[in-house]
Scaffold this active site. Structure first.
Site, mmCIF file in Angstrom:
data_model
loop_
_atom_site.group_PDB
_atom_site.id
_atom_site.type_symbol
_atom_site.label_atom_id
_atom_site.label_comp_id
_atom_site.label_asym_id
_atom_site.label_seq_id
_atom_site.Cartn_x
_atom_site.Cartn_y
_atom_site.Cartn_z
ATOM 1 N N LYS A 22 35.737 77.641 37.857
ATOM 2 C CA LYS A 22 36.846 78.564 37.508
ATOM 3 C C LYS A 22 38.159 78.033 38.059
ATOM 4 O O LYS A 22 39.172 77.986 37.358
ATOM 5 C CB LYS A 22 36.569 79.940 38.095
ATOM 6 C CG LYS A 22 37.772 80.871 38.117
ATOM 7 C CD LYS A 22 37.475 82.252 38.662
ATOM 8 C CE LYS A 22 37.611 82.352 40.133
ATOM 9 N NZ LYS A 22 38.989 82.550 40.654
ATOM 10 N N ASN A 23 38.141 77.609 39.329
ATOM 11 C CA ASN A 23 39.392 77.259 40.005
ATOM 12 C C ASN A 23 39.899 75.876 39.650
ATOM 13 O O ASN A 23 40.985 75.487 40.090
ATOM 14 C CB ASN A 23 39.244 77.443 41.516
ATOM 15 C CG ASN A 23 39.120 78.917 41.871
ATOM 16 O OD1 ASN A 23 39.320 79.793 41.028
ATOM 17 N ND2 ASN A 23 38.757 79.197 43.111
ATOM 18 N N CYS A 116 46.183 91.334 46.892
ATOM 19 C CA CYS A 116 44.889 91.894 46.474
ATOM 20 C C CYS A 116 44.153 92.321 47.744
ATOM 21 O O CYS A 116 44.694 92.235 48.841
ATOM 22 C CB CYS A 116 44.101 90.853 45.680
ATOM 23 S SG CYS A 116 43.544 89.490 46.683
ATOM 24 N N ARG A 121 48.953 87.688 49.995
ATOM 25 C CA ARG A 121 49.066 86.589 49.023
ATOM 26 C C ARG A 121 50.514 86.337 48.589
ATOM 27 O O ARG A 121 50.908 86.512 47.442
ATOM 28 C CB ARG A 121 48.165 86.837 47.812
ATOM 29 C CG ARG A 121 46.827 87.398 48.102
ATOM 30 C CD ARG A 121 45.575 86.632 47.957
ATOM 31 N NE ARG A 121 45.411 85.463 47.219
ATOM 32 C CZ ARG A 121 44.427 85.294 46.313
ATOM 33 N NH1 ARG A 121 43.686 86.309 45.996
ATOM 34 N NH2 ARG A 121 44.262 84.137 45.719
ATOM 35 N N ASP A 305 36.259 81.021 50.389
ATOM 36 C CA ASP A 305 35.589 81.690 49.259
ATOM 37 C C ASP A 305 34.086 81.809 49.442
ATOM 38 O O ASP A 305 33.422 82.461 48.635
ATOM 39 C CB ASP A 305 35.873 80.931 47.952
ATOM 40 C CG ASP A 305 37.308 81.108 47.524
ATOM 41 O OD1 ASP A 305 37.734 80.399 46.606
ATOM 42 O OD2 ASP A 305 38.015 81.935 48.129
ATOM 43 N N ARG A 397 34.338 88.178 37.247
ATOM 44 C CA ARG A 397 35.579 87.399 37.117
ATOM 45 C C ARG A 397 35.316 85.917 37.412
ATOM 46 O O ARG A 397 36.039 85.050 36.974
ATOM 47 C CB ARG A 397 36.636 87.889 38.103
ATOM 48 C CG ARG A 397 37.215 89.225 37.782
ATOM 49 C CD ARG A 397 38.402 89.525 38.634
ATOM 50 N NE ARG A 397 39.432 88.468 38.513
ATOM 51 C CZ ARG A 397 40.621 88.568 39.079
ATOM 52 N NH1 ARG A 397 40.910 89.611 39.825
ATOM 53 N NH2 ARG A 397 41.522 87.615 38.927
HETATM 54 C C1 EPZ Z 1 43.260 79.559 45.596
HETATM 55 O O1 EPZ Z 1 44.073 80.706 45.760
HETATM 56 C C2 EPZ Z 1 41.968 80.047 44.958
HETATM 57 N N1 EPZ Z 1 42.258 80.646 43.658
HETATM 58 C C3 EPZ Z 1 41.322 81.077 45.874
HETATM 59 O O2 EPZ Z 1 40.083 81.453 45.282
HETATM 60 C C4 EPZ Z 1 41.043 80.438 47.226
HETATM 61 O O3 EPZ Z 1 40.507 81.411 48.098
HETATM 62 C C5 EPZ Z 1 42.340 79.868 47.810
HETATM 63 O O4 EPZ Z 1 42.942 78.964 46.862
HETATM 64 C C6 EPZ Z 1 42.107 79.125 49.113
HETATM 65 O O5 EPZ Z 1 41.213 78.076 48.902
HETATM 66 C C7 EPZ Z 1 42.363 79.856 42.571
HETATM 67 O O6 EPZ Z 1 42.269 78.634 42.662
HETATM 68 C C8 EPZ Z 1 42.601 80.531 41.251
HETATM 69 P P1 EPZ Z 1 46.504 79.526 48.691
HETATM 70 P P2 EPZ Z 1 45.629 80.532 46.184
HETATM 71 O O7 EPZ Z 1 47.834 79.494 48.055
HETATM 72 O O8 EPZ Z 1 46.197 79.341 45.499
HETATM 73 C C9 EPZ Z 1 49.091 81.563 52.075
HETATM 74 C C10 EPZ Z 1 38.514 82.886 44.328
HETATM 75 O O9 EPZ Z 1 37.731 83.658 44.903
HETATM 76 N N2 EPZ Z 1 50.228 81.343 51.165
HETATM 77 O O10 EPZ Z 1 45.877 78.251 49.154
HETATM 78 O O11 EPZ Z 1 46.298 81.830 46.008
HETATM 79 C C11 EPZ Z 1 48.227 82.724 51.617
HETATM 80 O O12 EPZ Z 1 48.728 83.936 52.122
HETATM 81 C C12 EPZ Z 1 39.936 82.798 44.803
HETATM 82 O O13 EPZ Z 1 38.191 82.122 43.406
HETATM 83 C C13 EPZ Z 1 51.527 81.568 51.626
HETATM 84 O O14 EPZ Z 1 51.732 81.948 52.775
HETATM 85 O O15 EPZ Z 1 45.462 80.237 47.734
HETATM 86 C C14 EPZ Z 1 46.887 82.428 52.191
HETATM 87 O O16 EPZ Z 1 46.851 82.875 53.533
HETATM 88 C C15 EPZ Z 1 40.266 83.838 45.862
HETATM 89 N N3 EPZ Z 1 52.559 81.394 50.772
HETATM 90 C C16 EPZ Z 1 46.843 80.905 52.190
HETATM 91 O O17 EPZ Z 1 48.190 80.457 52.013
HETATM 92 C C17 EPZ Z 1 52.376 80.962 49.482
HETATM 93 O O18 EPZ Z 1 53.379 80.786 48.741
HETATM 94 C C18 EPZ Z 1 45.958 80.333 51.098
HETATM 95 O O19 EPZ Z 1 46.580 80.595 49.882
HETATM 96 C C19 EPZ Z 1 51.054 80.735 49.036
HETATM 97 C C20 EPZ Z 1 50.003 80.923 49.888
#
Ligand code: EPZ
Length: 416
Positions: A22-23, A116, A121, A305, A397
């Site tokens: 998915k990701n 969420c 996020r 995850d 999902r």
């Molecule tokens: C991706 O989400 C994945 N989603 C998530 O999987 C996964 O948990 C996550 O990466 C971490 O590996 C998809 O790929 C669609 P991040 P993403 O930006 O990109 C902080 C699932 O279950 N952050 O790496 O949203 C944030 O708060 C989903 O499949 C900022 O501070 O994750 C978090 O603490 C859930 N500012 C951390 O980084 C930003 O602008 C990780 O977020 C962006 C993120």
């Protein structure tokens, strides 16, 4: 509220073929927009988030033909940089369309991705990175509106290796003028997949697989086709289910190299592995040891995850484990649901202590989000008696056919 019903307490056994990731699929679908032509993707999972992304592309004017797990996208006729608000709000990862839309249309209009249940996020890293590449962003009528006279390559250092922000930077940089140097980017396998996919379209990207990427902008991309990697989180979910039920399973199409830390933790729990002809065999008959300490981390650390699914398996280990969540502040919301099944999980801020008691009892529990819901299914498989996991659509999902897959592994599971 729809549910999965499980009659647990039996070891899983047998083999299944893993769905596509998915990701990885989501950023590649965003990448298709960059190119005024055709993209074919194979091994695409048939899940809700993908169908939402397809509808978003279609509303933009793309022609998308789906045949089984093959998607053919023709983005030549895409004629608007606006993401449908209703659809975009259904899936926070629609934010990764921003980079591709700026690259294609020099404009992007999309809904603000809310938080969420697993965390706030924020998107500050996305915003500042697009600004560094020459975009101006502001809020207009409740939507995030980004515009540029033309994206220009730049040097970007991410304070945190955000997966989504890294994807947006890559997608914006491949057709920008000049060179983009990204430092401290995410290096998850899904990022490598995006880079390889874009290279196949003619992008010039080096440093793939590291946290430092160099992207040299190109004038145009070309038609291409790509086969998606297997979903490593779905794979890990099934491995933890096999550990929790002391089962023996085989995952066809698994890529152990994408999940070394997960296998390391499962081995500490007592599982044994063999990898032959792209088949990952796991023997979980002795997977009852607790793990003194695990902390989630960015890749190649233990993935957030799979933290909830690990927690569920540790509930039926024999002894005390400690788990720390370093990425999403609300991932432990699943603990009270596990405790309703007889688990002993105590949460203190970013840490949870699990007093593994070797068994759980069936109960009615409720999923609030994707991976926590999958963890409740893992717990239900291990629990004696019947478990009903409400909130089935959260789980669907990310899992194409979790009931079908687990049924092939001998689980007694139905849905309603
Ligand atoms: C991706 O989400 C994945 N989603 C998530 O999987 C996964 O948990 C996550 O990466 C971490 O590996 C998809 O790929 C669609 P991040 P993403 O930006 O990109 C902080 C699932 O279950 N952050 O790496 O949203 C944030 O708060 C989903 O499949 C900022 O501070 O994750 C978090 O603490 C859930 N500012 C951390 O980084 C930003 O602008 C990780 O977020 C962006 C993120």
């Amino acid at each position: 509220m729809e549910w999965f019903e499980l009659s647990g307490g039996m070891p899983l056994h047998g083999s299944i073929t893993l769905q596509g990731s998915k990701n990885a699929a989501l950023p590649l679908l965003a990448g298709a927009i960059l190119h005024r032509g055709k993209t074919t993707l194979y091994h695409v999972p048939d899940i809700r988030d993908i169908s939402v992304m397809i509808q978003i592309l279609q509303k933009m004017g793309c022609r998308v033909h789906k045949e089984g797990s093959t998607l053919q996208i023709d983005a030549a006729c895409a004629d608007t940089p606006c993401v449908d608000a209703f659809l975009g709000e259904q899936m926070r990862s629609s934010i990764i369309l921003m980079g591709a839309l700026l690259g294609r249309f020099q404009k992007a209009v999309l809904p603000f991705p809310g938080g969420c249940v697993i965390g706030v996020r924020p998107i500050d890293l996305h915003v500042t990175s697009m600004q560094k590449l020459g975009a101006v962003l502001r809020e207009e009528d409740g939507m995030l509106c980004a515009k540029t006279e033309g994206l220009c390559g730049n040097r970007i250092h991410l304070r945190f290796p955000s997966v989504g922000a890294t994807e947006n930077i890559i997608l914006a940089a491949v057709c920008a003028k000049g060179v983009t140097e990204l430092e401290n980017g995410a290096k998850e396998p899904e990022i490598v997949e995006l880079c390889r996919f874009l290279r196949g379209k003619g992008a010039k990207i080096s440093g793939i697989g590291t946290s430092c990427l160099r992207i040299e902008g190109v004038e145009r991309l070309r038609d291409s086709s790509y086969t998606l990697m297997p979903d490593r989180i779905v794979a890990g979910t099934y491995l933890f289910a096999a550990a929790a039920t002391r089962g023996q399973i085989c995952l066809c199409g698994a890529r152990p190299q994408d999940m070394m830390e997960v296998l390391h933790i499962l081995k500490k729990m007592g599982a044994e592995f063999r990898y032959i002809d792209e088949k990952l065999w796991m023997d979980g008959r002795n997977a009852y040891y607790p793990v003194d300490y695990v902390c989630t981390d960015t890749y190649p650390g233990f993935p957030t995850d799979l933290q909830s699914q690990l927690l569920a398996a540790l509930c039926v280990a024999e002894g005390k484990s400690r788990v720390r969540e370093s990425i999403f502040e609300e991932r432990f919301r699943i603990a009270p649901q596990l405790n309703r099944m007889g688990a002993h999980v105590t949460v203190d801020g970013r840490e949870a202590i699990v007093e593994g008691c070797g068994h759980l009892k069936g109960a009615d529990v409720r999923a609030e989000e994707l991976r926590g819901g999958a963890a409740l299914v893992v717990a239900g498989l291990a629990a004696k008696g019947t478990t009903r996991v409400y909130g089935r659509t959260f789980i669907e999902r990310g899992y194409e056919d979790i009931a079908g897959d687990l049924g092939k592994l001998g689980a007694v599971i139905s849905k309603g």
